[in-house]
Scaffold this active site. Structure first.
Site, PDB file in Angstrom:
ATOM      1  N   VAL A  16       0.827  -1.205   0.000  1.00 43.54           N
ATOM      2  CA  VAL A  16       0.000   0.000   0.000  1.00 43.54           C
ATOM      3  C   VAL A  16       0.861   1.254   0.000  1.00 43.54           C
ATOM      4  CG1 VAL A  16      -1.606   1.317   1.435  1.00 43.54           C
ATOM      5  CG2 VAL A  16      -2.029  -1.085   0.970  1.00 43.54           C
ATOM      6  N   THR A 123      -5.592  -0.528   7.201  1.00 48.67           N
ATOM      7  CA  THR A 123      -6.940  -0.960   7.578  1.00 48.67           C
ATOM      8  C   THR A 123      -6.984  -1.154   9.084  1.00 48.67           C
ATOM      9  OG1 THR A 123      -7.130  -2.068   5.447  1.00 48.67           O
ATOM     10  CG2 THR A 123      -8.712  -2.711   7.156  1.00 48.67           C
ATOM     11  N   GLU A 151      -7.590   2.179   1.842  1.00 46.19           N
ATOM     12  CA  GLU A 151      -7.182   1.816   0.485  1.00 46.19           C
ATOM     13  C   GLU A 151      -7.946   0.572   0.020  1.00 46.19           C
ATOM     14  OE1 GLU A 151      -5.422   3.439  -1.776  1.00 46.19           O
ATOM     15  OE2 GLU A 151      -6.154   1.762  -2.960  1.00 46.19           O
ATOM     16  N   ASN A 208     -14.531  -5.276   2.537  1.00 47.27           N
ATOM     17  CA  ASN A 208     -13.807  -6.553   2.463  1.00 47.27           C
ATOM     18  C   ASN A 208     -14.656  -7.712   2.968  1.00 47.27           C
ATOM     19  OD1 ASN A 208     -11.545  -5.590   1.251  1.00 47.27           O
ATOM     20  ND2 ASN A 208     -10.160  -5.889   2.975  1.00 47.27           N
ATOM     21  N   PHE A 249     -16.741 -11.250  -8.008  1.00 47.06           N
ATOM     22  CA  PHE A 249     -16.514 -12.055  -6.796  1.00 47.06           C
ATOM     23  C   PHE A 249     -17.555 -13.163  -6.631  1.00 47.06           C
ATOM     24  CE2 PHE A 249     -12.852 -10.404  -4.490  1.00 47.06           C
ATOM     25  CZ  PHE A 249     -12.492  -9.441  -5.416  1.00 47.06           C
ATOM     26  N   GLY A 253     -14.184 -21.498  -5.852  1.00 46.82           N
ATOM     27  CA  GLY A 253     -12.829 -22.048  -5.871  1.00 46.82           C
ATOM     28  C   GLY A 253     -12.460 -22.728  -4.574  1.00 46.82           C
ATOM     29  N   CYS A 260      -5.467  -9.821   3.421  1.00 47.90           N
ATOM     30  CA  CYS A 260      -6.539  -8.904   3.826  1.00 47.90           C
ATOM     31  C   CYS A 260      -7.875  -9.560   4.163  1.00 47.90           C
ATOM     32  CB  CYS A 260      -6.705  -7.851   2.748  1.00 47.90           C
ATOM     33  SG  CYS A 260      -5.225  -6.831   2.687  1.00 47.90           S
ATOM     34  N   ARG A 327       0.719 -14.827   1.973  1.00 47.65           N
ATOM     35  CA  ARG A 327       0.014 -14.704   3.249  1.00 47.65           C
ATOM     36  C   ARG A 327      -1.375 -15.346   3.170  1.00 47.65           C
ATOM     37  NH1 ARG A 327       1.302  -8.405   4.488  1.00 47.65           N
ATOM     38  NH2 ARG A 327       1.166  -8.283   2.230  1.00 47.65           N
TER      39      ARG A 327
HETATM   40  P1  NAD Z   1       3.138  -4.705   4.198  1.00 49.93           P
HETATM   41  O1  NAD Z   1       3.382  -5.644   5.310  1.00 49.93           O
HETATM   42  O2  NAD Z   1       3.425  -5.116   2.793  1.00 49.93           O
HETATM   43  O3  NAD Z   1       3.954  -3.350   4.457  1.00 49.93           O
HETATM   44  C1  NAD Z   1       4.018  -2.683   5.689  1.00 49.93           C
HETATM   45  C2  NAD Z   1       5.347  -1.948   5.741  1.00 49.93           C
HETATM   46  O4  NAD Z   1       5.372  -1.115   6.908  1.00 49.93           O
HETATM   47  C3  NAD Z   1       6.562  -2.886   5.858  1.00 49.93           C
HETATM   48  O5  NAD Z   1       7.500  -2.586   4.857  1.00 49.93           O
HETATM   49  C4  NAD Z   1       7.113  -2.585   7.263  1.00 49.93           C
HETATM   50  O6  NAD Z   1       8.515  -2.733   7.346  1.00 49.93           O
HETATM   51  C5  NAD Z   1       6.686  -1.143   7.422  1.00 49.93           C
HETATM   52  N1  NAD Z   1       6.691  -0.640   8.798  1.00 49.93           N
HETATM   53  C6  NAD Z   1       6.391  -1.276   9.954  1.00 49.93           C
HETATM   54  N2  NAD Z   1       6.514  -0.439  11.001  1.00 49.93           N
HETATM   55  C7  NAD Z   1       6.899   0.773  10.496  1.00 49.93           C
HETATM   56  C8  NAD Z   1       7.165   2.046  11.066  1.00 49.93           C
HETATM   57  N3  NAD Z   1       7.077   2.255  12.375  1.00 49.93           N
HETATM   58  N4  NAD Z   1       7.544   3.046  10.242  1.00 49.93           N
HETATM   59  C9  NAD Z   1       7.623   2.846   8.907  1.00 49.93           C
HETATM   60  N5  NAD Z   1       7.378   1.659   8.313  1.00 49.93           N
HETATM   61  C10 NAD Z   1       7.014   0.634   9.107  1.00 49.93           C
HETATM   62  O7  NAD Z   1       1.615  -4.244   4.344  1.00 49.93           O
HETATM   63  P2  NAD Z   1       0.596  -3.846   3.178  1.00 49.93           P
HETATM   64  O8  NAD Z   1       0.145  -5.058   2.464  1.00 49.93           O
HETATM   65  O9  NAD Z   1       1.152  -2.701   2.424  1.00 49.93           O
HETATM   66  O10 NAD Z   1      -0.639  -3.355   4.077  1.00 49.93           O
HETATM   67  C11 NAD Z   1      -0.563  -2.169   4.829  1.00 49.93           C
HETATM   68  C12 NAD Z   1      -1.952  -1.863   5.344  1.00 49.93           C
HETATM   69  O11 NAD Z   1      -2.838  -1.605   4.249  1.00 49.93           O
HETATM   70  C13 NAD Z   1      -2.619  -2.985   6.136  1.00 49.93           C
HETATM   71  O12 NAD Z   1      -3.419  -2.423   7.144  1.00 49.93           O
HETATM   72  C14 NAD Z   1      -3.487  -3.685   5.108  1.00 49.93           C
HETATM   73  O13 NAD Z   1      -4.592  -4.326   5.672  1.00 49.93           O
HETATM   74  C15 NAD Z   1      -3.941  -2.522   4.258  1.00 49.93           C
HETATM   75  N6  NAD Z   1      -4.261  -2.853   2.868  1.00 49.93           N
HETATM   76  C16 NAD Z   1      -3.483  -3.731   2.178  1.00 49.93           C
HETATM   77  C17 NAD Z   1      -3.784  -4.021   0.834  1.00 49.93           C
HETATM   78  C18 NAD Z   1      -2.980  -5.017   0.037  1.00 49.93           C
HETATM   79  O14 NAD Z   1      -3.435  -5.407  -1.030  1.00 49.93           O
HETATM   80  N7  NAD Z   1      -1.824  -5.451   0.476  1.00 49.93           N
HETATM   81  C19 NAD Z   1      -4.867  -3.367   0.219  1.00 49.93           C
HETATM   82  C20 NAD Z   1      -5.623  -2.448   0.952  1.00 49.93           C
HETATM   83  C21 NAD Z   1      -5.312  -2.193   2.291  1.00 49.93           C
HETATM   84  C1  UGA Z   2      -8.670  -7.578  -1.591  1.00 47.17           C
HETATM   85  C2  UGA Z   2      -9.738  -6.624  -2.162  1.00 47.17           C
HETATM   86  O1  UGA Z   2     -10.131  -7.065  -3.470  1.00 47.17           O
HETATM   87  C3  UGA Z   2      -9.204  -5.190  -2.252  1.00 47.17           C
HETATM   88  O2  UGA Z   2     -10.260  -4.316  -2.645  1.00 47.17           O
HETATM   89  C4  UGA Z   2      -8.700  -4.766  -0.875  1.00 47.17           C
HETATM   90  O3  UGA Z   2      -8.143  -3.465  -0.925  1.00 47.17           O
HETATM   91  C5  UGA Z   2      -7.641  -5.742  -0.395  1.00 47.17           C
HETATM   92  O4  UGA Z   2      -8.214  -7.079  -0.339  1.00 47.17           O
HETATM   93  C6  UGA Z   2      -7.166  -5.391   0.973  1.00 47.17           C
HETATM   94  O5  UGA Z   2      -7.914  -4.853   1.772  1.00 47.17           O
HETATM   95  O6  UGA Z   2      -5.999  -5.635   1.216  1.00 47.17           O
HETATM   96  P1  UGA Z   2      -6.565  -8.887  -2.594  1.00 47.17           P
HETATM   97  O7  UGA Z   2      -6.540  -9.577  -1.280  1.00 47.17           O
HETATM   98  O8  UGA Z   2      -5.294  -8.339  -3.134  1.00 47.17           O
HETATM   99  O9  UGA Z   2      -7.588  -7.626  -2.525  1.00 47.17           O
HETATM  100  O10 UGA Z   2      -7.110  -9.882  -3.673  1.00 47.17           O
HETATM  101  P2  UGA Z   2      -8.516 -10.283  -4.335  1.00 47.17           P
HETATM  102  O11 UGA Z   2      -8.354 -10.218  -5.803  1.00 47.17           O
HETATM  103  O12 UGA Z   2      -9.653  -9.558  -3.752  1.00 47.17           O
HETATM  104  O13 UGA Z   2      -8.608 -11.824  -3.936  1.00 47.17           O
HETATM  105  C7  UGA Z   2      -8.672 -12.235  -2.577  1.00 47.17           C
HETATM  106  C8  UGA Z   2      -8.893 -13.730  -2.501  1.00 47.17           C
HETATM  107  O14 UGA Z   2     -10.221 -14.055  -2.904  1.00 47.17           O
HETATM  108  C9  UGA Z   2      -7.960 -14.548  -3.403  1.00 47.17           C
HETATM  109  O15 UGA Z   2      -7.530 -15.694  -2.703  1.00 47.17           O
HETATM  110  C10 UGA Z   2      -8.840 -14.941  -4.583  1.00 47.17           C
HETATM  111  O16 UGA Z   2      -8.438 -16.142  -5.179  1.00 47.17           O
HETATM  112  C11 UGA Z   2     -10.187 -15.097  -3.889  1.00 47.17           C
HETATM  113  N1  UGA Z   2     -11.334 -14.914  -4.795  1.00 47.17           N
HETATM  114  C12 UGA Z   2     -11.589 -13.705  -5.360  1.00 47.17           C
HETATM  115  C13 UGA Z   2     -12.189 -15.983  -5.041  1.00 47.17           C
HETATM  116  O17 UGA Z   2     -11.981 -17.100  -4.524  1.00 47.17           O
HETATM  117  N2  UGA Z   2     -13.275 -15.796  -5.853  1.00 47.17           N
HETATM  118  C14 UGA Z   2     -13.554 -14.598  -6.424  1.00 47.17           C
HETATM  119  O18 UGA Z   2     -14.565 -14.488  -7.147  1.00 47.17           O
HETATM  120  C15 UGA Z   2     -12.685 -13.519  -6.168  1.00 47.17           C
END
Ligand code: NAD
Ligand code: UGA
Length: 446
Positions: A16, A123, A151, A208, A249, A253, A260, A327
Site C-alpha cells: 500500500v 486498515t 485503500e 472486504n 466475486f 474455488g 486482507c 500470506r
Molecule cells: P506490508 O506488510 O506489505 O507493508 C508494511 C510496511 O510497513 C513494511 O515494509 C514494514 O517494514 C513497514 N513498517 C512497519 N513499522 C513501520 C514504522 N514504524 N515506520 C515505517 N514503516 C514501518 O503491508 P501492506 O500489504 O502494504 O498493508 C498495509 C496496510 O494496508 C494494512 O493495514 C493492510 O490491511 C492494508 N491494505 C493492504 C492491501 C494489500 O493489497 N496489500 C490493500 C488495501 C489495504
Molecule cells: C482484496 C480486495 O479485493 C481489495 O479491494 C482490498 O483493498 C484488499 O483485499 C485489501 O484490503 O488488502 P486482494 O486480497 O489483493 O484484494 O485480492 P482479491 O483479488 O480480492 O482476492 C482475494 C482472494 O479471494 C484470493 O484468494 C482470490 O483467489 C479469492 N477470490 C476472489 C475468489 O476465490 N473468488 C472470487 O470471485 C474472487
C-alpha cells in the site's frame, strides 16, 4: 495529471505504501517514503522494488525525481504536510487487528508545531481514529489534523486500482482537513465519499467482509451444485446478470486467502464481539472458507483412497496469481493437511518465495518436475502457465493422470478428452471422472 505539488510523507513501504507513494508522485506531488527495514530502503534507493507488483517499477522509475526514501521519521515529518500511515495491521492470536506498528508511528511522531495531517491508510478497526486523536492530544499534538482514507487496491492490479478506483473515501474530524486530503487525489476520476472517521474505517472493513461473504456464498452454492447436478459457472453467470447482484466475486474455488480478507473479516467479527454484538454471518463466512480449503482432501481421497504414501503436486502457492504474496494462501492449509495425511508433496509456483511456508514439501522449478510420478495434480492458483496443463507430456509424466482443479481453470471436456481424470469445483456434469477409467482411456492429440 494534476500538479498539486504537495509534499506527502508515506510511512511504511509495503504494497500500500509504495503504490500510494508512487501514484501520488505520478499525480505531481513530492513524496518521501519511510520504512524501518534498512534492506527495503537500500533496495528502493538503488532503484529496485522490494515487492512484486506489475507496473510499480515503471511508475517509481518515471517519478524518481519526485520521490525519496528514508529510515528516519524526522525526514518525513520535517518536510511533509500530509503523513500517510501505511504500516501492516496483521491479526493477533485473538483475531483482533495488531495495531502495534500504527502505535509505534504515533508514539514516534516528533512535537511538530505546524498543522500537518495524519492520514490512516492502513486498515484499522472502526474507533481507532478516535483513539489516535486522543493519544495525540495527550502528547501535545492535538493541533494535528487526522483523516482516515482507507485503500481498496488489490494486489496484482494495484496501480490500476489506485489510479482508477471506484471511489475514494476520506473520513475526517474536521471537514476542512477532509477537503485538503481529498484534493491530493485531484487528477483521479472517481467520486470522493466524505464521511466521519469511524464510518470511513467501517466502509473499508465492511467492503472486504462483503466481498468475502460473496465468495463463501458462491462456494457453498458450488458445493450444493456438486450434489444436485447444477453447474456453478452457469449459475454465477445467470446470477451476475442481475444488476442488483452484479458479476464480481462470484468465482467459486478453493477459498479466499491473502493478507486482507482473512484478517479483515476476523477483525470485523472481533470488533463486533468486543463491542457486544455477535456477528453470526461472519462466523459462517470464515468457517465456510476454512472448510472449502480442506474439501480438496476429500476429493483426492475419493479418487485415490488413503493419501498416505501418495505423491501430490500442488500447482500454485500464492493466494492468487500475479503476486508473490503467500500470506494466508490456501496452499499452506492444503499442503499441511496433505503432509499430515502422510502424502509426499511437491509444489510449483512461478513467483512465491522459497521460504518456510510449506515445511516438508519439495519445491520444484517447473510444473513438469512437480507432476512427475505424481498421483494427482491440484491447481491451487490460476497461473496462466497452468492453462495448458492437460498435455500429453504431463499425462505421461504422472503416475496417475488425475487433475483436481481448485479454480475451475481448465475446460473439463478438453481435460477429459486428453485422458485425465478430472475434478473441479461445483461443475458436476464434468467432474467426478473416475481415475481408473482415465488411466485406460486413449489420449487425444494435443
Ligand atoms: P506490508 O506488510 O506489505 O507493508 C508494511 C510496511 O510497513 C513494511 O515494509 C514494514 O517494514 C513497514 N513498517 C512497519 N513499522 C513501520 C514504522 N514504524 N515506520 C515505517 N514503516 C514501518 O503491508 P501492506 O500489504 O502494504 O498493508 C498495509 C496496510 O494496508 C494494512 O493495514 C493492510 O490491511 C492494508 N491494505 C493492504 C492491501 C494489500 O493489497 N496489500 C490493500 C488495501 C489495504
Ligand atoms: C482484496 C480486495 O479485493 C481489495 O479491494 C482490498 O483493498 C484488499 O483485499 C485489501 O484490503 O488488502 P486482494 O486480497 O489483493 O484484494 O485480492 P482479491 O483479488 O480480492 O482476492 C482475494 C482472494 O479471494 C484470493 O484468494 C482470490 O483467489 C479469492 N477470490 C476472489 C475468489 O476465490 N473468488 C472470487 O470471485 C474472487
Amino acid at each position: 495529471m494534476s500538479s498539486g505539488g504537495e509534499t506527502i510523507g508515506i510511512i511504511g513501504a509495503g504494497w500500500v505504501g509504495l503504490v500510494t507513494g508512487a501514484c501520488f508522485a505520478d499525480l505531481g506531488h513530492r513524496v518521501i517514503v519511510r520504512d524501518v527495514v534498512p534492506e527495503r530502503i537500500a533496495l528502493l534507493e538503488a532503484g529496485k522494488v522490494p515487492i512484486y507488483e506489475p507496473g510499480l517499477a515503471e511508475v517509481l522509475e518515471r517519478n524518481k525525481e519526485r520521490m525519496s526514501f528514508t529510515l528516519e521519521l524526522s525526514d518525513v515529518t520535517d518536510q511533509a504536510d500530509f503523513l500517510f500511515i501505511c504500516v501492516g495491521t496483521p491479526p493477533t492470536y485473538s483475531g483482533d487487528a495488531d495495531l502495534s506498528a500504527v502505535w509505534a508511528v504515533v508514539d514516534e511522531l516528533p512535537l511538530l508545531e505546524r498543522r500537518a495531517i495524519l492520514i490512516m491508510k492502513s486498515t484499522v478497526p472502526a474507533g481507532t481514529g478516535e483513539k489516535v486523536r486522543s493519544a495525540l492530544e495527550d502528547r501535545g499534538l492535538g493541533h494535528l489534523g487526522y483523516a482516515s482514507s482507507p485503500e481498496f487496491l488489490a494486489e496484482g492490479r494495484a496501480i490500476e486500482d489506485f489510479l482508477h478506483p471506484d471511489r475514494i473515501v476520506v473520513g475526517s474530524f474536521d471537514s476542512a482537513d477532509g477537503k485538503r486530503v481529498g484534493a491530493l487525489y485531484a487528477g483521479i476520476d472517481a467520486p470522493i465519499v466524505y464521511s466521519d472517521v469511524p464510518s470511513a474505517e467501517m466502509i473499508k472493513l465492511a467492503s472486504n467482509a462483503f466481498l468475502a461473504t460473496r465468495i463463501s456464498f458462491i462456494n457453498e452454492i458450488a458445493n450444493v451444485c456438486e450434489l444436485t447436478g447444477a453447474d456453478v459457472e452457469q449459475v454465477a453467470e445467470g446470477m451476475g446478470l442481475d444488476r442488483r447482484i452484479g458479476p464480481h466475486f462470484l468465482h467459486a474455488g478453493i477459498g479466499y486467502g491473502g493478507s486482507c480478507f482473512p484478517k479483515d473479516v476476523t477483525a470485523l467479527k472481533q470488533l463486533a464481539g468486543n463491542s457486544g454484538y455477535h456477528f453470526q454471518l461472519l462466523s459462517s463466512v470464515i468457517e465456510v472458507n476454512e472448510l472449502q480449503k480442506r474439501r480438496v482432501i476429500g476429493k483426492l481421497e475419493k479418487h485415490l483412497g488413503s493419501l498416505a504414501g501418495k505423491s501430490i503436486a500442488i500447482l500454485g502457492l500464492t493466494f492468487k496469481p500475479d503476486t508473490n504474496d503467500m500470506r494466508e494462501a490456501a496452499s499452506i492449509v492444503l499442503g499441511s493437511r496433505l503432509l499430515a495425511e502422510g502424502a509426499e508433496v511437491k509444489a510449483w509456483d512461478p513467483l512465491a518465495e522459497r521460504d518456510s511456508y510449506l515445511h516438508g514439501a519439495q519445491i520444484c522449478d517447473s510444473v513438469l518436475e512437480a507432476v512427475t510420478d505424481a498421483d494427482a495434480a491440484v491447481i491451487v492458483t490460476e497461473w496462466k502457465e497452468l492453462r495448458e496443463l492437460a498435455s500429453e507430456t504431463v499425462r505421461s509424466a504422472m503416475r496417475n493422470p488425475l487433475i483436481i482443479d481448485g479454480r475451475n481453470l481448465l475446460d473439463p471436456d478438453q481435460v477429459c478428452a486428453a485422458g485425465f481424470a478430472y475434478d473441479c469445483v461445483g461443475r458436476p456434469g464434468h467432474c467426478n471422472t473416475d481415475s481408473g477409467k482415465a488411466k485406460l482411456s486413449e489420449p487425444q492429440a494435443e
